[in-house]
Scaffold this active site. Structure first.
Site, PDB file in Angstrom:
ATOM      1  CG  HIS A   1     -38.154  27.490  -8.948  1.00  0.00           C
ATOM      2  ND1 HIS A   1     -38.262  26.536  -9.936  1.00  0.00           N
ATOM      3  CD2 HIS A   1     -36.921  28.056  -9.114  1.00  0.00           C
ATOM      4  CE1 HIS A   1     -37.133  26.502 -10.652  1.00  0.00           C
ATOM      5  NE2 HIS A   1     -36.304  27.427 -10.171  1.00  0.00           N
TER       6      HIS A   1
ATOM      7  CB  SER B   1     -67.507  36.284   1.214  1.00  0.00           C
ATOM      8  OG  SER B   1     -68.285  35.184   1.639  1.00  0.00           O
TER       9      SER B   1
ATOM     10  CE  LYS C   1     -62.023  35.591   1.524  1.00  0.00           C
ATOM     11  NZ  LYS C   1     -62.498  34.350   0.900  1.00  0.00           N
TER      12      LYS C   1
ATOM     13  CD  GLU D   1     -60.239  35.656  -7.384  1.00  0.00           C
ATOM     14  OE1 GLU D   1     -61.038  34.731  -7.504  1.00  0.00           O
ATOM     15  OE2 GLU D   1     -60.159  36.359  -6.363  1.00  0.00           O
TER      16      GLU D   1
END
Ligand code: ARG
Length: 469
Positions: free
Chosen positions: A160, A287, A293, A300
């Site tokens: 979970h 970024s 970043k 992804e």
């Protein structure tokens, strides 16, 4: 339009030319030209067979083979002019061949594009299965290397997405080796399913010509382990069957799915919140706005591309569902999802390999995440069960012990023995030893468990399967 410029392969029956939009709509050469090497191979075998059974002469065969070599060379040098008005790869090649070698007008005897395309794509899938298998094995190998190098680091295992029980990184990485191991056998199945020769099925009902199907099957490598030819047994099924393509894309989608789960673990682990790993800069992006970043875009995209592969599978399932026998032009649409799934799965595997290779594990962050002894509360239950306390009672008692530690504002390992005994009399002096993570792992040495000996055994098991790579 003049007689000669009308469709040269099937134009005989037509008195009108195709609408321009129909040409653009129905062409497939823009994507199926990728099958050219297999189509050339297929024609080479077919010509050899026609000669073998006496339908063409030795000279005609040699001329056709020479022409096929010329075409292969032209294609390799990028000098071959593909024409959309010739629809597909098969007609482009056949026409170009006839232009160069008039004898090639005899080549299409005893075959149809329907059995030809099925043969080409089977050859393509056989080649792809080798490539995908190689890429899969490379990822498995790097997972094993990492399991060997950093495998003894402990970190929380999650259910979970809540910290559940400690595991070793080795055990965690080996979970992915298991998934990819199943993918490896699925790819074996794919190669096996593709390995049936449909050539000679004609359009749907074979041919009256005395062709030798065994000959072409052998020449094209459609043979079993004993070298015996593997021939499709029903011409109607053979020209309309696309199961092997669905098997391929399913296997790709499953690999994508497995990689997407690994990607998600890594995306979480490289976040500041987890901080278990740092992904290599070579596979990260910055970024355009926020200078600090460093984003896990590679992972992804692996996660995203798995959706694309599932889409490819969905396209194919829908394409074949409800199609009447035998060949229908719908089937031309099978190639794009097949090519796409094969390409994306290989790329995804290569990217995952690179990321795993360059990933740095932060042992300090892993250790601090797994340090809370409450993660071993279940082991305390086992301790009580070992002392003869019924499991349900033991579970309840340890729940109360956890609550008591919270009331006292101390870690589970700091609850005094007296307090523990008040909850359950079976607690003895030795109970806190259970909360030593090293001992807790060493106590899990039965098959499939995360104990260090088990992990070592599994690494050896998979190394033996992967061989000396
Ligand atoms: N380009 C076609 C395909 O990929 C080849 C077979 C065409 N057959 C036909 N009967 N029109 O499906």
């Amino acid at each position: 339009m003049s007689e000669t410029s009308r469709q040269p392969t099937w134009g005989g029956r037509f008195s009108e030319d195709q609408a321009e939009v129909m040409l653009r709509f129905s062409e497939s050469v823009s994507f199926d030209k990728r099958l050219a090497p297999f189509d050339l191979e297929c024609s080479r075998a077919h010509a050899a067979m026609l000669c073998h059974v006496g339908l063409i002469s030795q000279d005609e065969k040699s001329a056709i083979h020479g022409g096929l070599d010329t075409l292969a060379e032209e294609m390799q040098k990028g000098r071959f002019a593909w024409s959309e008005s010739l629809e597909d790869v098969h007609m482009n090649i056949e026409q170009a061949l006839i232009e160069r070698v008039p004898e090639a007008a005899k080549l299409h005897a005893g075959r149809s594009r329907n059995d030809q395309v099925a043969t080409d794509v089977r050859l393509f899938v056989k080649a792809q299965s080798c490539e995908i298998t190689g890429a899969l094995r490379a990822v498995m190998k790097v997972l094993l290397d990492r399991a060997e190098r950093d495998g003894k680091i402990f970190l929380p295992g999650y259910t979970h997405l809540q910290r559940a029980q400690p595991v070793s990184l080795g055990h965690h990485l080996l979970a992915y080796v298991e998934m990819l191991g199943r993918d490896l056998s699925r790819m074996g199945h794919v190669a096996d399913q593709a390995n049936w020769c449909p050539l000679g099925s004609g359009a749907l009902a074979g041919t009256t010509l005395p062709i030798d199907r065994e000959f072409t099957a052998r020449m094209l490598g459609f043979v079993d382990a004993g070298g015996e030819p593997r021939l499709t047994r029903n011409s109607m099924d053979a020209v309309s069957d696309r199961d092997w393509i669905l098997d391929t894309v399913y296997a790709c989608a499953m690999i994508g799915l497995h990689l997407s789960r690994l990607a998600e673990d890594l995306i979480l682990w490289c976040s500041s919140e987890f901080g278990f790993v740092k992904l290599p800069q070579t596979f990260s992006t910055g970024s355009s706005l926020m200078p600090q970043k460093m984003n896990p875009d590679a992972m992804e995209l692996v996660r995203g591309k798995s959706g694309r592969m599932v889409g490819d599978l969905q396209t194919l399932l829908t394409l074949v569902k409800g199609l009447p026998l035998t060949y229908n032009r719908d089937l031309q649409e099978d190639k794009l999802p097949l090519f796409d799934a094969c390409d994306q799965v290989v790329l995804s595997l290569q990217v995952v390999e690179g990321v795993l290779q360059g990933m740095e594990v932060n042992a300090v962050r892993c250790a601090s995440a797994v340090a809370d002894p409450v993660l071993l509360a279940t082991d305390v239950v086992d301790y009580l069960v070992g002392k003869g306390v019924p499991f349900r009672k033991a579970h309840h008692a340890v729940g109360a012990l956890v609550a008591r530690s919270e009331e006292l504002g101390v870690g589970l390992n700091e609850v005094p023995l007296g307090e523990a005994k008040k909850i359950e009399a079976h607690f003895g002096e030795d109970w806190v030893e259970v909360l030593d993570i090293g001992k807790a792992m060493a106590a899990r040495e039965r098959p499939g468990m995360p104990g260090p000996k088990q992990v070592g055994k599994q690494i050896r098991f998979w190394r033996a399967i992967l061989g000396g790579e």
